[in-house]
Scaffold this motif. Structure first.
Motif, PDB file in Angstrom:
ATOM      1  N   LEU A  55       0.825  -1.201   0.000  1.00 18.80           N
ATOM      2  CA  LEU A  55       0.000   0.000   0.000  1.00 18.80           C
ATOM      3  C   LEU A  55       0.863   1.257   0.000  1.00 18.80           C
ATOM      4  CD1 LEU A  55      -2.807   1.402   0.335  1.00 18.80           C
ATOM      5  CD2 LEU A  55      -2.443   1.196   2.798  1.00 18.80           C
ATOM      6  N   VAL A  56       1.855   1.310   0.870  1.00 22.09           N
ATOM      7  CA  VAL A  56       2.729   2.484   0.956  1.00 22.09           C
ATOM      8  C   VAL A  56       3.496   2.683  -0.351  1.00 22.09           C
ATOM      9  CG1 VAL A  56       4.817   3.385   2.079  1.00 22.09           C
ATOM     10  CG2 VAL A  56       2.945   2.511   3.465  1.00 22.09           C
ATOM     11  N   LYS A  57       4.016   1.606  -0.917  1.00 24.71           N
ATOM     12  CA  LYS A  57       4.768   1.726  -2.172  1.00 24.71           C
ATOM     13  C   LYS A  57       3.853   2.152  -3.323  1.00 24.71           C
ATOM     14  CE  LYS A  57       8.577   1.175  -2.488  1.00 24.71           C
ATOM     15  NZ  LYS A  57       9.635   2.192  -2.261  1.00 24.71           N
ATOM     16  N   SER A  58       2.612   1.693  -3.332  1.00 19.91           N
ATOM     17  CA  SER A  58       1.669   2.104  -4.373  1.00 19.91           C
ATOM     18  C   SER A  58       1.342   3.597  -4.257  1.00 19.91           C
ATOM     19  CB  SER A  58       0.383   1.284  -4.281  1.00 19.91           C
ATOM     20  OG  SER A  58       0.633  -0.068  -4.546  1.00 19.91           O
ATOM     21  N   ILE A  59       1.108   4.055  -3.044  1.00 23.18           N
ATOM     22  CA  ILE A  59       0.836   5.476  -2.837  1.00 23.18           C
ATOM     23  C   ILE A  59       2.065   6.295  -3.217  1.00 23.18           C
ATOM     24  CG2 ILE A  59       0.394   7.240  -1.074  1.00 23.18           C
ATOM     25  CD1 ILE A  59      -1.449   5.170   0.296  1.00 23.18           C
ATOM     26  N   GLN A  60       3.242   5.801  -2.877  1.00 21.62           N
ATOM     27  CA  GLN A  60       4.479   6.497  -3.241  1.00 21.62           C
ATOM     28  C   GLN A  60       4.597   6.612  -4.766  1.00 21.62           C
ATOM     29  OE1 GLN A  60       8.089   4.494  -2.106  1.00 21.62           O
ATOM     30  NE2 GLN A  60       9.363   6.270  -2.584  1.00 21.62           N
ATOM     31  N   ASN A  61       4.302   5.551  -5.488  1.00 18.31           N
ATOM     32  CA  ASN A  61       4.364   5.588  -6.950  1.00 18.31           C
ATOM     33  C   ASN A  61       3.396   6.618  -7.529  1.00 18.31           C
ATOM     34  OD1 ASN A  61       6.311   3.584  -6.975  1.00 18.31           O
ATOM     35  ND2 ASN A  61       4.841   1.943  -7.269  1.00 18.31           N
ATOM     36  N   GLY A  62       2.186   6.657  -6.991  1.00 19.46           N
ATOM     37  CA  GLY A  62       1.208   7.638  -7.456  1.00 19.46           C
ATOM     38  C   GLY A  62       1.645   9.064  -7.170  1.00 19.46           C
ATOM     39  N   LEU A  63       2.197   9.303  -5.983  1.00 16.55           N
ATOM     40  CA  LEU A  63       2.665  10.636  -5.620  1.00 16.55           C
ATOM     41  C   LEU A  63       3.870  11.033  -6.464  1.00 16.55           C
ATOM     42  CD1 LEU A  63       2.211  13.069  -3.795  1.00 16.55           C
ATOM     43  CD2 LEU A  63       3.650  11.976  -2.087  1.00 16.55           C
ATOM     44  N   ASP A  64       4.763  10.093  -6.734  1.00 20.17           N
ATOM     45  CA  ASP A  64       5.912  10.378  -7.602  1.00 20.17           C
ATOM     46  C   ASP A  64       5.451  10.793  -8.995  1.00 20.17           C
ATOM     47  OD1 ASP A  64       7.700   9.834  -5.580  1.00 20.17           O
ATOM     48  OD2 ASP A  64       8.176   7.808  -6.291  1.00 20.17           O
ATOM     49  N   TYR A  65       4.456  10.097  -9.511  1.00 21.69           N
ATOM     50  CA  TYR A  65       3.906  10.438 -10.825  1.00 21.69           C
ATOM     51  C   TYR A  65       3.328  11.848 -10.812  1.00 21.69           C
ATOM     52  CZ  TYR A  65       0.719  10.448 -14.803  1.00 21.69           C
ATOM     53  OH  TYR A  65       0.053  10.788 -15.946  1.00 21.69           O
ATOM     54  N   LEU A  66       2.576  12.171  -9.775  1.00 22.17           N
ATOM     55  CA  LEU A  66       1.967  13.491  -9.656  1.00 22.17           C
ATOM     56  C   LEU A  66       3.033  14.575  -9.543  1.00 22.17           C
ATOM     57  CD1 LEU A  66      -0.734  15.017  -9.330  1.00 22.17           C
ATOM     58  CD2 LEU A  66      -0.500  14.669  -6.876  1.00 22.17           C
ATOM     59  N   LEU A  67       4.049  14.376  -8.715  1.00 26.78           N
ATOM     60  CA  LEU A  67       5.119  15.359  -8.562  1.00 26.78           C
ATOM     61  C   LEU A  67       5.908  15.541  -9.847  1.00 26.78           C
ATOM     62  CD1 LEU A  67       6.444  14.507  -4.988  1.00 26.78           C
ATOM     63  CD2 LEU A  67       5.083  16.484  -5.687  1.00 26.78           C
ATOM     64  N   ASP A  68       6.110  14.451 -10.586  1.00 31.09           N
ATOM     65  CA  ASP A  68       6.805  14.531 -11.866  1.00 31.09           C
ATOM     66  C   ASP A  68       6.016  15.380 -12.859  1.00 31.09           C
ATOM     67  OD1 ASP A  68       9.077  13.635 -13.501  1.00 31.09           O
ATOM     68  OD2 ASP A  68       7.542  12.579 -14.667  1.00 31.09           O
ATOM     69  N   LYS A  69       4.716  15.170 -12.913  1.00 25.02           N
ATOM     70  CA  LYS A  69       3.863  15.968 -13.799  1.00 25.02           C
ATOM     71  C   LYS A  69       3.890  17.445 -13.404  1.00 25.02           C
ATOM     72  CE  LYS A  69       2.093  13.108 -16.749  1.00 25.02           C
ATOM     73  NZ  LYS A  69       2.427  13.259 -18.161  1.00 25.02           N
ATOM     74  N   LEU A  70       3.866  17.712 -12.109  1.00 23.46           N
ATOM     75  CA  LEU A  70       3.940  19.098 -11.631  1.00 23.46           C
ATOM     76  C   LEU A  70       5.269  19.743 -12.001  1.00 23.46           C
ATOM     77  CD1 LEU A  70       2.352  18.836  -8.081  1.00 23.46           C
ATOM     78  CD2 LEU A  70       1.482  20.186  -9.981  1.00 23.46           C
ATOM     79  N   TYR A  71       6.349  19.009 -11.812  1.00 21.15           N
ATOM     80  CA  TYR A  71       7.686  19.540 -12.065  1.00 21.15           C
ATOM     81  C   TYR A  71       7.851  19.958 -13.523  1.00 21.15           C
ATOM     82  CZ  TYR A  71      12.745  19.897 -12.246  1.00 21.15           C
ATOM     83  OH  TYR A  71      14.019  20.347 -12.426  1.00 21.15           O
ATOM     84  N   TYR A  72       7.339  19.157 -14.437  1.00 20.33           N
ATOM     85  CA  TYR A  72       7.482  19.440 -15.869  1.00 20.33           C
ATOM     86  C   TYR A  72       6.296  20.213 -16.459  1.00 20.33           C
ATOM     87  CZ  TYR A  72      11.497  16.372 -15.743  1.00 20.33           C
ATOM     88  OH  TYR A  72      12.717  15.803 -15.450  1.00 20.33           O
ATOM     89  N   ASP A  73       5.468  20.796 -15.608  1.00 21.29           N
ATOM     90  CA  ASP A  73       4.305  21.581 -16.038  1.00 21.29           C
ATOM     91  C   ASP A  73       3.386  20.806 -16.981  1.00 21.29           C
ATOM     92  OD1 ASP A  73       4.980  23.863 -14.579  1.00 21.29           O
ATOM     93  OD2 ASP A  73       6.304  24.584 -16.172  1.00 21.29           O
ATOM     94  N   GLU A  74       3.208  19.533 -16.703  1.00 23.83           N
ATOM     95  CA  GLU A  74       2.367  18.679 -17.542  1.00 23.83           C
ATOM     96  C   GLU A  74       1.098  18.224 -16.834  1.00 23.83           C
ATOM     97  OE1 GLU A  74       4.976  15.483 -18.518  1.00 23.83           O
ATOM     98  OE2 GLU A  74       6.120  16.662 -19.957  1.00 23.83           O
ATOM     99  N   LEU A  75       0.812  18.812 -15.681  1.00 25.11           N
ATOM    100  CA  LEU A  75      -0.353  18.369 -14.923  1.00 25.11           C
ATOM    101  C   LEU A  75      -1.579  19.155 -15.349  1.00 25.11           C
ATOM    102  CD1 LEU A  75      -1.472  16.530 -12.719  1.00 25.11           C
ATOM    103  CD2 LEU A  75      -1.118  18.397 -11.127  1.00 25.11           C
ATOM    104  N   TYR A  76      -2.466  18.479 -16.013  1.00 26.88           N
ATOM    105  CA  TYR A  76      -3.771  19.013 -16.365  1.00 26.88           C
ATOM    106  C   TYR A  76      -4.766  18.031 -15.788  1.00 26.88           C
ATOM    107  CZ  TYR A  76      -0.831  21.530 -19.600  1.00 26.88           C
ATOM    108  OH  TYR A  76       0.166  22.299 -20.132  1.00 26.88           O
ATOM    109  N   PHE A  77      -5.544  18.464 -14.855  1.00 27.59           N
ATOM    110  CA  PHE A  77      -6.425  17.530 -14.158  1.00 27.59           C
ATOM    111  C   PHE A  77      -7.574  17.141 -15.064  1.00 27.59           C
ATOM    112  CE2 PHE A  77      -9.323  16.058 -10.832  1.00 27.59           C
ATOM    113  CZ  PHE A  77      -8.458  15.183 -10.193  1.00 27.59           C
TER     114      PHE A  77
END
Length: 107
Positions: A55-77
């Protein structure tokens, strides 16, 4: 209230990284302590329930994906981003519809 720049926002998000994962995993029923959660995030061995580690590793993967999208200005909800986050977080739960929305009829 004032607006902060992207660099400061990313700094705050990274500073709260471990705590965010801990709080989200607690919300999903994890019995891990904060120290065990941080150790799991850091890929260290812990004596914890395997379900909680996954569970923790899955949440970490999802958060990493979200932070990566934010960092590269690719997050469009939109639906695609939401499904991708769900694909990471619920990777071990919804096998017949990985990443999609699960529809359950409640009577």
């Amino acid at each position: 209230m004032y607006k902060i720049d992207k660099k400061r926002a990313m700094f705050i998000l990274n500073k709260e990284y471990d705590n965010t994962i801990f709080v989200l995993s607690k919300g999903e029923g994890s019995q891990m302590t904060f120290a065990e959660t941080v150790a799991t995030i850091s890929n260290l061995k812990v004596k914890a329930n395997v379900r909680d580690i996954i569970l923790v590793k899955s949440i970490q993967n999802g958060l990493d994906y979200l932070l990566d999208k934010l960092y590269y200005d690719e997050l469009y909800f939109d639906k695609d981003i939401l499904c991708m986050i769900n694909r990471y977080v619920a990777a071990n739960e919804n096998f017949d519809n990985i990443g999609g929305f699960s529809i359950s009829a409640r009577i």
